[in-house]
Design a protein around this motif. Structure first.
Motif, short mmCIF file in Angstrom:
data_model
loop_
_atom_site.label_atom_id
_atom_site.label_comp_id
_atom_site.label_asym_id
_atom_site.label_seq_id
_atom_site.Cartn_x
_atom_site.Cartn_y
_atom_site.Cartn_z
N ALA A 17 14.31 -7.18 2.00
CA ALA A 17 13.79 -6.26 1.21
C ALA A 17 14.53 -5.15 0.95
CB ALA A 17 12.46 -5.51 2.16
N HIS A 71 4.92 -5.50 7.51
CA HIS A 71 4.39 -4.23 7.26
C HIS A 71 3.23 -4.12 8.18
CE1 HIS A 71 2.65 -1.05 3.84
NE2 HIS A 71 2.76 -0.59 5.24
N THR A 131 13.75 -10.41 7.05
CA THR A 131 12.93 -10.28 6.39
C THR A 131 13.33 -8.56 5.78
OG1 THR A 131 11.05 -11.35 7.14
CG2 THR A 131 10.43 -9.80 5.70
N LYS A 132 13.38 -7.71 6.66
CA LYS A 132 13.77 -6.30 6.49
C LYS A 132 15.06 -6.17 5.54
CE LYS A 132 11.51 -4.09 10.23
NZ LYS A 132 11.48 -3.12 11.61
N TYR A 192 7.84 -15.03 0.24
CA TYR A 192 8.36 -13.95 0.67
C TYR A 192 7.51 -12.63 0.26
CZ TYR A 192 12.21 -17.35 -0.06
OH TYR A 192 12.83 -18.65 0.07
N ALA A 201 6.75 -3.85 1.89
CA ALA A 201 7.47 -4.23 3.16
C ALA A 201 7.33 -3.08 4.45
CB ALA A 201 8.92 -4.39 2.97
N PHE A 227 6.74 -10.02 3.62
CA PHE A 227 7.04 -8.54 3.46
C PHE A 227 5.89 -7.76 4.00
CE2 PHE A 227 10.27 -8.54 -0.26
CZ PHE A 227 11.28 -9.06 0.73
N TYR A 228 4.79 -8.02 3.56
CA TYR A 228 3.40 -7.42 4.15
C TYR A 228 3.07 -7.91 5.45
CZ TYR A 228 0.77 -5.06 0.48
OH TYR A 228 0.53 -4.15 -0.11
#
Length: 605
Positions: free
Chosen positions: A223, A203, A219-220, A195, A62, A199-200
């Motif tokens: 994570a 990132h 999303t954060k 999911y 993430a 995350f990626y």
């Protein structure tokens, strides 16, 4: 046998269910013949693996830096210890509740941390870790303060019971081994779903993620929550292994050690974290003779890894991890390629209405009272000289900027100032001047990101690999195959983006937008940097959007490309509309000629 071939075989072996099951059985059976000291070290190893996976998910996947991870670890440890010792809860209830407490802590921390990046994010998480340590040191009535919390039910004190049975070192090792294996399986499945890809995407580029309907904050938070739960689970197992908790066990050096373990293992690689956790579990035992230099050795290892092995141990031993479920990929390959079904916008008139939009940055007017209408099944070109406000207008429409004045309506709904991911969910997607893809993802994985909003599988279904989740992902992969065929990129479909020329990135980004099942697509200079052979597939994809009834807004400087595609033209200069009409009229308009096209005499000069 080549090194790459050996690495591929090793990668296939370590993820093969039969190999994993056999390895687990070997350790479970062999535990009965191991000494108490060996079992304790191996249990520590399992705990460190969980802790490394926690950091890997948050930082390696993430992209959220954490310098206070020992706080989550300690939260789980103290919570489980207190729930058993003070509240009298059984082990099988205390441990999951402790993980839940750490997960809730991660969820709450994500609110302030989610607003920060890089240095400030690191300082924020560092502050959390330091605050936790001080609370543990000073809250004497609960944590025992600096003297620590003793008498925790544990195998060391021979006071830990599960379902009425007293656990010794062998039994506890087997419990932690089973829990670690199950957790790893669930996390692996979860990461190979929408999911993990989200995350990626966060990132790699938060702006691009938002344009695909991936919410940054949500999303954060997810994570941080899952990472906190994993670290809390590790902490709970640690508490019932040692039987004593002191604040010094959860201070800054522990957080640094976890971060170093993750980086050395290889950010993003679960298998690499196992190897790295093994190294950093057994290495301290060898460094006891000169314990005061232990962190110097860690620093040397980290510097060596970053210099010689930038992808960590995983880059040396394994192929890069992939983020599509193999079962879904196999199922999609055996079924007929599915056509992309356009969103239903039949009977609509002006689908996208931009009314007198103005955007000021201080005293600079970037866009001045711009109005435009986009209609289904038509391509509108937005052209003008550099700095005329074209990309700024797209940023306003797509929700990156909120206009100072004016409004934007999408099929009658006011979307002015709406968050970009919500606008994308409504069916309005965009591309960028500079393609914003995930470099380490393959072409296929990047394309599948475009279908994020159309995948409805829950996190539980994804983690358990339920048939519904597999079937849903396979259906989207069949549509990915259709886009790959349309773009003519089948020969590179499973190569990573970072290994491909620039032209492929343009095609993939446009294809990714198409997979979002949009009603309108905003293309920001999609032909920039493409060769003549690459422009053909791009034009074919854009014409396919028109034939499907989509609205297309196209920013482009390649006038021959524009002339062959578009139905309408809007020309900006200095943030204002100076022409609205067709291509033929634009070529003869004096203001357009003066500001942008120039004359043939100017070209000859």
């Amino acid at each position: 046998m080549s090194v790459s071939r050996l690495r591929t075989l090793l990668t296939a072996l370590v993820v093969h269910p039969a190999f994993i099951l056999a390895l687990l059985l070997v350790f479970a059976v062999a535990a009965s013949s191991m000494s108490g000291g060996t079992l304790q070290i191996l249990t520590f190893l399992l705990i460190n693996i969980l802790l490394a996976q926690s950091m890997n998910l948050l930082t390696g996947i993430a992209g959220q830096i954490s310098l206070g991870h020992a706080g989550f670890f300690g939260m789980g440890a103290y919570a489980s210890a207190l729930l058993m010792k003070q509240a009298g809860l059984p082990f099988l209830a205390a441990v999951p509740l402790a993980a839940l407490v750490a997960a809730l802590t991660g969820f709450l921390l994500s609110y302030p941390a989610g607003r920060l990046r890089e240095f400030y994010l690191a300082m924020m998480t560092l502050a959390f870790g330091l605050i936790f340590r001080e609370v543990a040191r000073e809250w004497n009535d609960v944590t025992g303060g600096a003297m620590g919390l003793s008498g925790v039910p544990s195998t060391t004190l021979r006071t830990l019971t599960v379902l009425g049975l007293k656990l010794d070192a062998v039994g506890y090792f087997r419990v932690v081994l089973a829990a670690t294996a199950a957790t790893m399986w669930l996390i692996h499945n979860f990461i190979q779903s929408r999911y993990g890809r989200a995350f990626y995407a966060i990132h790699a580029s938060e702006l691009a993620a938002g344009s695909l309907g991936i919410p940054r904050a949500g999303t954060k938070r997810l994570a941080y929550t899952i990472s906190g739960a994993l670290a809390g689970l590790a902490g709970a197992f640690y508490a019932h292994l040692v039987g004593y908790l002191g604040p010094d066990s959860f201070d800054l050096p522990r957080s640094i050690e976890v971060l170093v373990t993750t980086v050395v293992g290889g950010l993003g690689s679960m298998a690499g974290q196992i190897l790295s956790a093994t190294l950093f579990t057994f290495l301290p035992e060898k460094l006891q003779v000169f314990a005061q230099y232990q962190f110097i050795v860690y620093g040397v290892i980290l510097a060596f890894s970053l210099t010689v092995l930038p992808r960590g141990i995983a880059g040396l031993a394994f192929d890069p991890p992939r983020f599509i479920k193999p079962r879904a990929l196999r199922r999609a390959g055996t079924e007929q390629t599915a056509a992309i079904t356009p969103a239903d916008i039949s009977g609509a008139d002006a689908g996208l209405e931009v009314d007198a939009v103005t955007l000021r940055f201080g005293g600079l007017v970037a866009v001045n009272r711009v109005s435009a209408r986009l209609h289904p099944g038509r391509i509108t070109a937005l052209i003008g000289p550099n700095g005329s406000g074209k990309s700024t207008l797209i940023n306003v429409i797509s929700g990156i900027y909120t206009p100072t004045e004016g409004s934007v309506r999408f099929f009658g709904r006011d979307i002015t100032g709406m968050e970009d991911h919500r606008i994308a969910e409504l069916g309005l997607v965009r591309t960028f001047q500079d393609p914003r893809l995930v470099p380490s993802f393959t072409v296929r994985e990047n394309l599948l990101l475009g279908a994020h909003c159309r995948l409805a599988q829950s996190g539980v279904a994804a983690a358990l690999n339920l048939p519904s989740a597999i079937a849903e992902e396979a259906a989207r992969l069949r549509q990915v195959n259709a886009v790959i065929a349309l773009a003519g990129i089948a020969d590179v479909a499973d190569r990573t983006m970072e290994s491909l020329p620039y032209g492929y990135r343009r095609l993939v980004e446009v294809g990714r937008a198409l997979l979002a099942n949009p009603k309108a697509v905003l293309l920001d200079e999609p032909a920039a940097g493409l060769s003549e052979s690459e422009i053909g597939p791009l034009a074919r994809m854009i014409r396919g959007m028109k034939q499907a009834g989509l609205m297309v807004l196209l920013i482009e400087h390649h006038m021959d490309f524009v002339a062959d595609l578009v139905d309408d033209v809007v020309v900006l200069d200095g943030g204002e509309v100076i022409y609205r009409g067709d291509v033929a009229g634009m070529r003869g308009d004096p203001r357009v000629i003066a500001s942008y096209l120039g004359t043939s005499e100017d070209d000859d000069a």
